[in-house]
Design a protein around this motif. Structure first.
Motif, PDB file in Angstrom:
ATOM      1  N   ASP A 160     -78.456  40.959 -35.163  1.00  0.00           N
ATOM      2  CA  ASP A 160     -79.272  41.801 -36.047  1.00  0.00           C
ATOM      3  C   ASP A 160     -80.757  41.534 -35.844  1.00  0.00           C
ATOM      4  O   ASP A 160     -81.569  42.458 -35.801  1.00  0.00           O
ATOM      5  N   SER A 161     -81.114  40.253 -35.730  1.00  0.00           N
ATOM      6  CA  SER A 161     -82.514  39.887 -35.544  1.00  0.00           C
ATOM      7  C   SER A 161     -83.048  40.429 -34.221  1.00  0.00           C
ATOM      8  O   SER A 161     -84.177  40.934 -34.138  1.00  0.00           O
ATOM      9  N   ASP A 191     -75.750  37.749 -37.305  1.00  0.00           N
ATOM     10  CA  ASP A 191     -77.129  37.561 -37.764  1.00  0.00           C
ATOM     11  C   ASP A 191     -78.098  37.477 -36.589  1.00  0.00           C
ATOM     12  O   ASP A 191     -79.193  38.059 -36.631  1.00  0.00           O
TER      13      ASP A 191
END
Length: 278
Positions: free
Chosen positions: A171-172, A168
């Motif tokens: 991805d950010s 996550d």
């Protein structure tokens, strides 16, 4: 349309450390080279793990990626060194990378985030088929430089909860990089060092397969102690013991990476299906 002499640039990253990025970069580079490709490794991690793995005499290194990034008059090819694998070269890291943001501060130099992309374009893009960048596990100017310089990126993960959390965060961060480099494409998330005998690992593996579906790469790198042992001896698994299952893992990974980079030519017989044996 990609020119026939322009390297495909791939960043290997996960904001969570300890997932085997350097070992994957080293073995993947050799596996791709075995397909008659020229490969350049770029070590952007100030811990220098990749450099220590593959440079025969690291004490003889005079220049590094630091010189490449901080001196626009520096000739990039002067920072290229041969590795223990014929046909695979490296731009090594050194401890001066701690200071790089003081020299090319994006607050005072708007071109700071483009430095690696611009420097690779000077005599390096047209000398290699693939450039593989081993990124430091952190949100930093160096990691942003890598993503902006890349055509593709690949995210290694272990099947543990800490490693999965890094997806996550990664991805950010990639989303931010795509504002500058909208052509950046994900090759996929590669499961590394999977031990199918462990219930917890398999639970997380099945969860990732279900949740992330097509983002999970077909190739699974199973646990194989010889891969790490080889690296401590400055060898890829191909050099260390051709009988090890790790050889098949990386043959298949190279074939999948090349295919997803739009390069259908693969000389090596990678076999079919997932590399699952431990």
């Amino acid at each position: 349309m990609r020119g026939c002499n322009v390297a495909r640039v791939i960043s290997i990253l996960n904001i969570k450390g300890g997932v085997g990025k350097s070992t994957i970069s080293f073995n993947l580079a050799h596996a791709i080279q075995r397909n008659n490709k020229r490969v350049l490794l770029v070590d952007l991690d100030m811990q220098c793990n990749l450099t220590d793995m593959c440079v025969p005499e690291p004490e003889r290194i005079t220049y590094s990626v630091y010189d490449l990034l901080t001196n626009e008059d520096f000739l990039p090819t002067n920072a290229v060194y041969k590795t223990v694998v014929q046909g695979v070269d490296i731009i090594p890291a050194d401890l001066r990378l701690f200071e790089v943001e003081q020299v090319i501060n994006p607050l005072t130099n708007p071109a700071a985030m483009l430095m690696l992309r611009n420097r690779l374009a000077v005599g390096l893009h047209d000398s290699y088929d693939y450039i593989i960048i081993d990124c430091r596990p952190e949100i930093s100017l160096l990691t942003m430089n890598a993503l902006i310089a890349s055509d593709h990126y690949m995210v290694p993960v272990l099947c543990d909860r800490h490693s999965v959390r890094g997806i996550d965060m990664t991805d950010s961060y990639v989303k931010s990089a795509k504002r500058v480099n909208p052509n950046l494409q994900e090759i996929g998330i590669v499961i590394n060092a999977l031990d199918r005998r462990k219930t917890n690992a398999m639970t997380i593996y099945n969860y990732l397969r279900k949740k992330l579906n097509e983002r999970i790469m077909e190739t699974v790198v199973g646990t194989n102690a010889a891969i790490e042992t080889a690296a401590t001896h400055q060898q890829t698994i191909f050099q260390y013991d051709a009988r090890q299952p790790g050889v098949r893992y990386f043959k298949q990974l190279a074939a999948e990476v090349m295919r997803k980079c739009g390069d259908p030519i693969a000389v090596e017989d990678a076999g079919d299906g997932e590399a699952e044996e431990n």
